[in-house]
Enzyme design. Structure first.
Site, PDB file in Angstrom:
ATOM      1  N   ALA A 130       0.829  -1.207   0.000  1.00  0.00           N
ATOM      2  CA  ALA A 130       0.000   0.000   0.000  1.00  0.00           C
ATOM      3  C   ALA A 130       0.863   1.257   0.000  1.00  0.00           C
ATOM      4  CB  ALA A 130      -0.916   0.005   1.212  1.00  0.00           C
ATOM      5  N   GLY A 175       0.564  -5.876   0.089  1.00  0.00           N
ATOM      6  CA  GLY A 175      -0.369  -5.935  -1.024  1.00  0.00           C
ATOM      7  C   GLY A 175       0.276  -6.340  -2.331  1.00  0.00           C
ATOM      8  N   GLU A 198       2.357  -7.111   7.172  1.00  0.00           N
ATOM      9  CA  GLU A 198       1.396  -6.187   7.765  1.00  0.00           C
ATOM     10  C   GLU A 198       1.431  -6.149   9.286  1.00  0.00           C
ATOM     11  OE1 GLU A 198      -0.214  -6.947   3.642  1.00  0.00           O
ATOM     12  OE2 GLU A 198       0.840  -8.078   5.194  1.00  0.00           O
TER      13      GLU A 198
END
Length: 328
Positions: A130, A175, A198
């Site tokens: 991201a 991502g 993450e």
């Protein structure tokens, strides 16, 4: 010889046609009648291979975030989707999600497409996940809807009816790896770095990572990698089954792309309807019990029986020639 042919194809794929820049880069023109798709920017000062030097152009134009090329000639049917945000390490932004969604929709509607290669045009990076700089500027109420759109994009990528190959020549994190996991096949360079990281940011993979990674490498290993936010290189990724092939990186930094192109060329001559039905049978069958899966296979097989391609395959076998499939 195969590598030389691959490099020639890469040279042709990355050739810049300045005069036709705007029209060639417009996703709306992605149809089988237009053969002049080009990559209009590659992301670093120069790109060298055995056939000379290509100039890469940085750009702040949002239209340059994604480059889609529909190959022609003997490679007709292969589509190369290149992410091109070098200054942001190909991070997933609102604009990139929008452009990729449009590209995926165009590919889905085009029956002449036989395979898709997802790659990066920025050296040393596949996708860093991201765009955290953009995310930091979002209001809290915007984050959920954006993640939903990104998740929907990756789901649609996974649902494309044709084979998809992720060519990972650099870091694929968060991502970025989730996009690669949505592809049917992943090929990496041995130096590429991959991980769902993450939990380092006190969040979890939100675009399919918690579901696709266990299906690819198994539940226990997936938990270990996600819980520890571990990053592995291409060699380790291949050992784990995260990628199908790990190839030694070359001086041009495109070894995974070249191997992906070779694989797409292996797929290209096969019956296109049969390939689509095989993918459908595998994808749906793997989620159900064996008995139901066999019923799905039978239903998919029934779809190829009345095709002209099946008759062409039989005729070509009898006449000892290469079949000419048309997807009919």
């Amino acid at each position: 010889m195969a590598v030389l042919v691959g490099r020639r194809a890469l040279l042709q794929a990355f050739r810049v046609h300045t005069a036709d820049r705007d029209s060639a880069c417009r996703l709306a023109a992605a149809s089988s009648s237009l053969k002049q798709y080009v990559f209009c920017g590659i992301g670093s000062p120069s790109f060298r291979n055995g056939y000379g030097v290509l100039t890469r152009h940085y750009s702040s134009d949002l239209k340059d975030d994604l480059r889609v090329r529909y190959l022609d000639g003997e490679d007709a049917g292969i589509v190369v989707v290149g992410i091109n945000r070098p200054k942001a390490k190909n991070a997933i932004s609102k604009n990139l999600v929008k452009m990729m969604s449009e590209a995926v929709e165009d590919i889905k509607k085009n029956n002449k497409v036989r395979s898709v290669i997802l790659c990066s045009l920025a050296p040393g990076i596949f996708c860093a996940g991201a765009d955290l700089k953009e995310r930091a500027k979002m209001h809290q109420s915007e984050v959920g809807p954006f993640v939903s759109k990104a998740r929907a994009l990756i789901t649609e990528l996974g649902n494309l009816p044709v084979p998809t190959i992720a060519a990972i020549d650099g870091a694929a994190l968060g991502g970025g790896l989730e996009m690669a996991l949505a592809c049917d096949i992943r090929i990496s360079s041995n130096t590429a770095k991959m991980g769902l990281v993450e939990t380092k940011l006190a969040i979890i993979p939100g675009a399919g990572g918690t579901q696709r990674l266990p299906r690819v490498i198994g539940v226990s290993l997936a938990k270990e990698l996600i819980f520890a936010a571990r990053v592995v290189d291409g060699t380790e990724a291949c050992r784990l089954g995260l990628v199908s092939h790990s190839v030694e990186q070359n001086k041009s930094g495109d070894a995974a792309y070249l191997r992906a192109l070779e694989l797409a060329r292996e797929i290209n001559p096969q019956g296109p309807i049969a390939i689509r039905m095989a993918k459908l049978a595998i994808n749906q069958g793997i989620e159900v019990d064996l008995s139901t899966g066999l019923a799905i296979e039978e239903a998919c097989y029934a779809q190829v029986i009345p095709t002209k391609d099946r008759l062409e395959g039989l005729a070509a076998f009898k006449e000892k020639r290469r079949p000419q499939y048309k997807g009919e």
